[in-house]
Design a protein around this motif. Structure first.
Motif, PDB file in Angstrom:
ATOM      1  N   ARG A 101     -17.855  -8.035   0.815  1.00 62.67           N
ATOM      2  CA  ARG A 101     -17.429  -6.876   0.023  1.00 62.67           C
ATOM      3  C   ARG A 101     -15.956  -6.987  -0.356  1.00 62.67           C
ATOM      4  O   ARG A 101     -15.129  -7.372   0.450  1.00 62.67           O
ATOM      5  N   ARG A 102     -15.641  -6.610  -1.574  1.00 62.47           N
ATOM      6  CA  ARG A 102     -14.266  -6.613  -2.036  1.00 62.47           C
ATOM      7  C   ARG A 102     -13.530  -5.385  -1.516  1.00 62.47           C
ATOM      8  O   ARG A 102     -14.085  -4.290  -1.473  1.00 62.47           O
ATOM      9  N   LEU A 103     -12.277  -5.580  -1.137  1.00 62.17           N
ATOM     10  CA  LEU A 103     -11.438  -4.483  -0.685  1.00 62.17           C
ATOM     11  C   LEU A 103     -10.535  -4.053  -1.834  1.00 62.17           C
ATOM     12  O   LEU A 103      -9.778  -4.859  -2.378  1.00 62.17           O
ATOM     13  N   ASP A 104     -10.620  -2.777  -2.184  1.00 64.75           N
ATOM     14  CA  ASP A 104      -9.805  -2.244  -3.269  1.00 64.75           C
ATOM     15  C   ASP A 104      -8.483  -1.683  -2.775  1.00 64.75           C
ATOM     16  O   ASP A 104      -7.497  -1.668  -3.519  1.00 64.75           O
ATOM     17  N   ILE A 105      -8.479  -1.207  -1.540  1.00 67.75           N
ATOM     18  CA  ILE A 105      -7.298  -0.570  -0.948  1.00 67.75           C
ATOM     19  C   ILE A 105      -7.155  -1.045   0.489  1.00 67.75           C
ATOM     20  O   ILE A 105      -8.148  -1.078   1.224  1.00 67.75           O
ATOM     21  N   VAL A 106      -5.960  -1.410   0.879  1.00 68.91           N
ATOM     22  CA  VAL A 106      -5.654  -1.659   2.293  1.00 68.91           C
ATOM     23  C   VAL A 106      -4.396  -0.865   2.638  1.00 68.91           C
ATOM     24  O   VAL A 106      -3.375  -0.978   1.953  1.00 68.91           O
ATOM     25  N   ILE A 107      -4.483  -0.049   3.676  1.00 66.61           N
ATOM     26  CA  ILE A 107      -3.323   0.679   4.182  1.00 66.61           C
ATOM     27  C   ILE A 107      -3.053   0.214   5.604  1.00 66.61           C
ATOM     28  O   ILE A 107      -3.877   0.403   6.496  1.00 66.61           O
ATOM     29  N   VAL A 152      -2.157  -2.911  -1.677  1.00 63.52           N
ATOM     30  CA  VAL A 152      -1.874  -2.981  -0.248  1.00 63.52           C
ATOM     31  C   VAL A 152      -0.656  -2.112   0.024  1.00 63.52           C
ATOM     32  O   VAL A 152       0.373  -2.242  -0.654  1.00 63.52           O
ATOM     33  N   VAL A 153      -0.774  -1.220   0.996  1.00 60.34           N
ATOM     34  CA  VAL A 153       0.318  -0.311   1.335  1.00 60.34           C
ATOM     35  C   VAL A 153       0.734  -0.559   2.782  1.00 60.34           C
ATOM     36  O   VAL A 153      -0.090  -0.468   3.700  1.00 60.34           O
ATOM     37  N   ALA A 154       2.001  -0.887   2.977  1.00 59.58           N
ATOM     38  CA  ALA A 154       2.554  -1.073   4.316  1.00 59.58           C
ATOM     39  C   ALA A 154       3.269   0.210   4.718  1.00 59.58           C
ATOM     40  O   ALA A 154       4.235   0.622   4.063  1.00 59.58           O
ATOM     41  N   VAL A 155       2.789   0.861   5.776  1.00 62.97           N
ATOM     42  CA  VAL A 155       3.436   2.088   6.237  1.00 62.97           C
ATOM     43  C   VAL A 155       4.695   1.717   7.013  1.00 62.97           C
ATOM     44  O   VAL A 155       4.636   1.020   8.024  1.00 62.97           O
ATOM     45  N   THR A 156       5.817   2.172   6.528  1.00 66.43           N
ATOM     46  CA  THR A 156       7.109   1.850   7.120  1.00 66.43           C
ATOM     47  C   THR A 156       7.737   3.123   7.686  1.00 66.43           C
ATOM     48  O   THR A 156       7.041   4.041   8.086  1.00 66.43           O
ATOM     49  N   SER A 157       9.050   3.216   7.700  1.00 66.03           N
ATOM     50  CA  SER A 157       9.725   4.370   8.280  1.00 66.03           C
ATOM     51  C   SER A 157      11.174   4.406   7.809  1.00 66.03           C
ATOM     52  O   SER A 157      11.755   3.371   7.458  1.00 66.03           O
ATOM     53  N   GLY A 158      11.751   5.608   7.842  1.00 68.75           N
ATOM     54  CA  GLY A 158      13.185   5.709   7.600  1.00 68.75           C
ATOM     55  C   GLY A 158      13.990   4.967   8.645  1.00 68.75           C
ATOM     56  O   GLY A 158      15.174   4.677   8.435  1.00 68.75           O
ATOM     57  N   ALA A 159      13.344   4.605   9.761  1.00 70.73           N
ATOM     58  CA  ALA A 159      14.022   3.833  10.803  1.00 70.73           C
ATOM     59  C   ALA A 159      14.383   2.430  10.348  1.00 70.73           C
ATOM     60  O   ALA A 159      15.128   1.736  11.044  1.00 70.73           O
ATOM     61  N   HIS A 160      13.895   2.006   9.178  1.00 68.66           N
ATOM     62  CA  HIS A 160      14.341   0.708   8.650  1.00 68.66           C
ATOM     63  C   HIS A 160      15.856   0.721   8.457  1.00 68.66           C
ATOM     64  O   HIS A 160      16.499  -0.324   8.437  1.00 68.66           O
ATOM     65  N   GLY A 161      16.427   1.938   8.342  1.00 69.00           N
ATOM     66  CA  GLY A 161      17.868   2.054   8.158  1.00 69.00           C
ATOM     67  C   GLY A 161      18.688   1.693   9.383  1.00 69.00           C
ATOM     68  O   GLY A 161      19.908   1.577   9.297  1.00 69.00           O
ATOM     69  N   LEU A 162      18.012   1.475  10.512  1.00 71.49           N
ATOM     70  CA  LEU A 162      18.729   1.138  11.743  1.00 71.49           C
ATOM     71  C   LEU A 162      19.220  -0.306  11.760  1.00 71.49           C
ATOM     72  O   LEU A 162      20.229  -0.615  12.396  1.00 71.49           O
TER      73      LEU A 162
END
Length: 313
Positions: A101-107, A152-162
């Motif tokens: 099956r093809r994947l249309d969305i990956v989170i 494709v969506v990579a869930v990140t954070s405002g903590a990247h500012g550290l």
């Protein structure tokens, strides 16, 4: 097309929910994959996607727990995956490829936050390994089944500012700091989306990084109530502090990035509050730090990640 890191004025905001950003969008016949899709933000995203008609595959380190959490959520299925174990990642991806099956969305929603020092695999720092390297290997191995025009969506954070990537010691062998380790992994998520989009855009694959905002979820499992109160996350009666989102609001930016027609032709950007974010030095609040959207750093991290995991999708 390289997308500029500036707001599109999407019409949504920090209070928008995942259901609201999906209003009028029909995902019938689409297949999504949401890591961590049985808890916290991931569960909220899974529910919203299924309500819009999508079928959602939920990889889980604890399949029995995931199955119980999704018992009453239609159009979902659970399969075993441990992001800290590259053999598990390979096995999961092989099953998806065999399935066809093809994947249309990956989170990529699963992760750990500010945990006590621990090592996985060949001695990798666990937050960098789980939040970044495991997802890097997963997407690399899933490339054969990503649909044309997949997101494709990579869930990140405002903590990247550290912190930027600690190129000289990414695994904190010279001394562990749980917040810097978390921040590094979140910077890695943004850089991953940037370079994946660069590699995939010619064939229709687009990638985004999504900062969900502040939400109380099981992600804070390593903090006592007293620590949460001292950090200003909760009030003295145990309720969420002002400015914290609900899980449905927290899931909205990732779902928006995965589905919004407004993002056609865009990609490789950091999003927050259901819009593309401004650079940190231009935003009144929030925004993305320059080190997280540096194409050269993104390419360097990709090369390092491929070397460490043995995967180069």
């Amino acid at each position: 097309m390289t997308t500029k890191q500036h707001k599109l004025n999407s019409g949504f905001n920090a209070d928008s929910t995942a259901d609201e950003v999906l209003a009028g969008i029909d995902l019938t016949g689409r297949t999504a994959l949401v890591t961590g899709g049985y808890s916290g933000l991931g569960l909220a995203a899974t529910k919203a996607l299924t309500r819009a008609g999508a079928h959602v595959i939920v990889p889980a380190r604890r399949p029995a727990e995931a199955t119980a959490a999704l018992k009453h959520v239609p159009r979902t299925e659970v399969d075993a995956l441990d992001l800290a174990d590259l053999d598990s990642v390979r096995g999961f991806a092989d099953r998806r490829i065999d399935d066809g099956r093809r994947l249309d969305i990956v989170i990529n929603s699963a992760g750990v936050m500010a945990c006590p020092e621990s090592r996985v695999g060949p001695g990798w720092e666990s937050q960098f390994a789980i939040n970044h390297l495991g997802h890097f290997a997963l997407i690399g191995r899933l490339r054969p089944v990503l649909a044309s025009a997949a997101r494709v969506v990579a869930v990140t954070s405002g903590a990247h500012g550290l912190t930027d990537i600690r190129w000289d010691d990414p695994h904190f062998n010279a001394g562990y700091d749980r917040w810097l380790a978390y921040g590094q992994s979140k910077t890695a998520n943004v850089l991953f989306a940037l370079h994946l989009d660069r590699l995939g855009r010619e064939t229709g694959l687009r990638a985004f990084a999504a900062h969900p905002g502040s939400i109380l979820t099981p992600l804070q499992r390593h903090f006592s109530r007293e620590e949460k109160e001292s950090l200003g996350w909760i009030t003295s009666d145990g309720t969420a502090a002002a400015g914290f989102k609900t899980p449905e609001q927290g899931a909205a930016t990732a779902v928006w990035a995965a589905t919004s027609p407004l993002l056609e032709g865009h990609g490789g950007v950091y999003c927050e509050d259901c819009d593309i974010a401004d650079p940190a030095d231009e935003a009144a609040d929030g925004g993305v730090k320059p080190w997280a959207i540096d194409p050269e750093s993104a390419a360097r991290l990709w090369e390092l990640s491929a070397e460490l995991t043995g995967v180069n999708g």
